[in-house]
Each structure stands twice: as structure tokens, then as C-alpha cells.
Design a protein around this motif. Structure first.
Motif, short mmCIF file in Angstrom:
data_model
loop_
_atom_site.label_atom_id
_atom_site.label_comp_id
_atom_site.label_asym_id
_atom_site.label_seq_id
_atom_site.Cartn_x
_atom_site.Cartn_y
_atom_site.Cartn_z
N LYS A 100 0.74 -1.28 -0.12
CA LYS A 100 0.17 0.00 -0.01
C LYS A 100 0.73 1.11 -0.07
N THR A 101 2.08 1.36 0.88
CA THR A 101 2.89 2.24 0.83
C THR A 101 3.59 2.74 -0.46
N PHE A 102 3.84 1.52 -1.36
CA PHE A 102 4.33 1.76 -2.55
C PHE A 102 3.40 2.46 -3.56
N GLY A 103 2.20 2.14 -3.21
CA GLY A 103 1.52 2.61 -4.17
C GLY A 103 0.33 1.64 -4.86
N VAL A 104 0.39 0.44 -4.44
CA VAL A 104 -0.37 -0.62 -5.24
C VAL A 104 -1.59 -0.35 -4.68
N SER B 250 -5.66 -0.38 -3.95
CA SER B 250 -6.30 -1.57 -3.19
C SER B 250 -6.93 -2.67 -3.77
N GLN B 251 -7.52 -2.31 -5.07
CA GLN B 251 -8.12 -3.43 -5.80
C GLN B 251 -7.31 -4.45 -6.36
N GLU B 252 -5.81 -4.40 -6.25
CA GLU B 252 -4.94 -5.31 -6.82
C GLU B 252 -4.31 -5.66 -5.69
N LEU B 253 -4.65 -5.70 -4.45
CA LEU B 253 -3.94 -6.12 -3.16
C LEU B 253 -4.69 -7.56 -2.85
N PHE B 254 -4.12 -8.52 -2.25
CA PHE B 254 -5.03 -9.61 -1.97
C PHE B 254 -5.01 -9.75 -0.55
N GLN B 255 -5.84 -10.74 0.23
CA GLN B 255 -6.02 -10.80 1.49
C GLN B 255 -5.12 -11.96 1.96
N THR B 256 -4.65 -11.87 3.19
CA THR B 256 -3.99 -12.70 3.94
C THR B 256 -4.34 -13.98 3.52
N VAL B 257 -5.36 -14.42 3.77
CA VAL B 257 -5.91 -15.91 3.46
C VAL B 257 -5.93 -16.47 2.16
N ASP B 258 -5.91 -15.56 1.14
CA ASP B 258 -5.79 -15.86 -0.26
C ASP B 258 -4.30 -16.72 -0.22
N LEU B 259 -3.35 -16.23 0.26
CA LEU B 259 -2.23 -16.93 0.33
C LEU B 259 -1.89 -18.07 1.20
N TRP B 260 -2.23 -17.54 2.49
CA TRP B 260 -1.97 -18.68 3.55
C TRP B 260 -2.81 -20.03 3.46
N VAL C 84 -0.58 -12.98 -7.53
CA VAL C 84 0.27 -12.86 -8.70
C VAL C 84 -0.26 -11.53 -9.03
N ILE C 85 -1.51 -10.89 -9.08
CA ILE C 85 -1.90 -9.68 -9.54
C ILE C 85 -1.31 -8.64 -8.88
N CYS C 86 -1.20 -8.84 -7.38
CA CYS C 86 -0.52 -7.78 -6.44
C CYS C 86 0.62 -7.83 -6.77
N LEU C 87 1.56 -8.74 -7.04
CA LEU C 87 3.04 -8.81 -7.29
C LEU C 87 3.25 -8.40 -8.57
N GLN C 88 2.40 -8.35 -9.70
CA GLN C 88 2.46 -7.61 -10.97
C GLN C 88 2.33 -6.17 -10.76
N ALA C 89 1.46 -5.66 -9.96
CA ALA C 89 1.00 -4.33 -9.84
C ALA C 89 2.59 -3.65 -8.77
N LEU C 90 3.08 -4.58 -8.02
CA LEU C 90 4.18 -4.09 -7.27
C LEU C 90 5.34 -4.08 -8.16
N GLY C 91 5.30 -5.00 -9.15
CA GLY C 91 6.22 -4.88 -10.28
C GLY C 91 6.45 -3.61 -10.93
N ARG C 92 5.27 -3.16 -11.31
CA ARG C 92 5.23 -2.01 -12.14
C ARG C 92 5.72 -0.75 -11.29
N LYS C 93 5.54 -0.71 -9.95
CA LYS C 93 5.88 0.48 -9.28
C LYS C 93 7.29 0.20 -9.00
N ALA C 94 8.04 -0.58 -9.33
CA ALA C 94 9.34 -0.98 -8.69
C ALA C 94 10.44 0.16 -9.51
N SER C 95 10.20 0.67 -10.69
CA SER C 95 11.01 1.59 -11.25
C SER C 95 10.98 2.71 -10.39
N LYS C 96 9.98 3.13 -10.00
CA LYS C 96 9.93 4.45 -9.03
C LYS C 96 11.03 4.16 -7.85
#
Length: 188
Positions: free
Chosen positions: A98-102, A104-114, A123-135
Motif C-alpha cells: 500500500k505504501t508503494f502505491g499498489v 487496493s483493488q490489486e491487493l490480496f487478503q492474507t488468507v488468499d495466500l496462507w 500474482v496480480i498484486c506482485l505484478q502491480a508491485l512490479g510496475r511500481k518498482a521503477s519508481k
């Protein structure tokens, strides 16, 4: 811990099958390769759901990824394999995302992974984070994000647009209605 739960049936099974059908092994592999490029882990970057679940389920790799992008953003990474400690790692990663700017609709919930309920959203959340990485000075994945491009127009330029008749108002060129008889009787 998803092996403790009873298998789903009926509508729940149909819904879970629909969620699972959206999972893309190619996108998951791309995400794991990007994580390996930044953190040096994991060795196996197969997009198989079992593989991505095994690498990410305790949240330590996710926390390491966030700390590579911005050192110290996650102050305490739980090394314990206890369920609540692992879920705390995942939640810390989500707060960092969230701090990186992803969005909220592209975040997942903890139980989705756990509980392995929706690995596609992970995967969608990590892709969104990957787009923000260049900043943050890191290599990014996916398309480059658009940047804000505000423009200032003078009052004169804005008024010039009022004198132009838009094509939405119609045109007197091309086909017309000449020859149509509206209201006239039909002669036979």
C-alpha cells in the motif's frame, strides 16, 4: 494449512474452480523470475501453483522483496513457521505494498495466500508491485505506468474551442434526406 479444511462442494466448489481457472502459470513464472532478480531467491521459478505457494506462504520472501525495494520498510520479519507469525509477515508485506502505491483493488487478503484460496490475486498484486518498482530504482515488470501530464491552457485557447462546431452536432455534407416525403400522401 488448507489440508485441515473439508473439500468444498456444490456452489463453493464451483466458485473455487472459477477462481482457480483464472490462474496463469506464465504470469506467476514472470513474477518469480522478477523476485529472483531482486532478492536472489527462489531457485525454482516455475509458475506451478504448488511452487509459488511453497515459496511465498510464510511471507519471509515477500518481506525481503519489500525491504529490497525500500530498505527498512518492514522493520521486523518473523522467522518462525507458526501460522500467526507467517500471516503477520504477509500482512506486513501488504501494508508495504500500500505504501508503494499498489491500488487496493490489486491487493490480496492474507488468507488468499496462507490458505491457498486465490493465488491469482497474489500474482496480480506482485505484478502491480512490479510496475511500481521503477519508481524505487529497481527493475520493473509489465507495462510502464503512465505519468501525470497536466497542461495549462490560457483563457484565449479555451475560448477558441467555443467557435468550432463539433461533428457530433451533425454535418450538411454527404447523404441527406432530399426526396423523402414526410407527411405527404403516397401517390399510386
Amino acid at each position: 494449512m488448507s489440508n485441515i479444511r473439508a473439500t468444498k462442494s456444490g456452489f463453493a466448489a464451483e466458485a473455487q474452480a472459477k477462481i482457480n481457472s483464472k490462474y496463469s502459470e506464465e504470469h506467476a513464472q514472470e513474477v518469480l523470475e522478477w523476485i529472483r532478480e531482486l532478492t536472489g531467491e527462489p531457485d525454482n521459478t516455475s509458475g506451478d501453483p504448488d511452487n509459488i505457494y511453497q515459496h511465498l506462504r510464510d511471507g519471509t520472501l515477500l518481506c525481503k522483496l519489500a525491504n529490497v525495494m525500500q530498505p527498512g520498510i518492514i522493520k521486523r520479519v518473523q522467522e518462525s513457521k507458526m501460522a500467526f507469525k507467517c500471516m503477520e509477515n504477509i500482512n506486513s508485506f501488504l501494508e508495504a505494498a500500500k505504501t508503494f502505491g499498489v491500488p487496493s483493488q490489486e491487493l490480496f487478503q492474507t488468507v488468499d495466500l496462507w490458505e491457498r484460496q486465490n493465488l491469482n490475486s497474489v500474482v496480480i498484486c506482485l505484478q502491480a508491485l512490479g510496475r511500481k518498482a521503477s519508481k524505487y530504482g529497481q527493475p520493473s515488470i509489465g507495462p510502464k505506468e503512465a505519468e501525470k501530464n497536466e497542461r495549462q491552457f490560457s483563457e484565449e485557447q479555451l475560448r477558441a474551442g467555443d467557435t468550432v462546431i463539433s461533428l457530433q452536432y451533425g454535418s450538411n455534407k454527404g447523404a441527406n434526406q432530399s426526396g423523402l416525403n414526410f407527411g405527404n400522401t403516397r401517390h399510386m
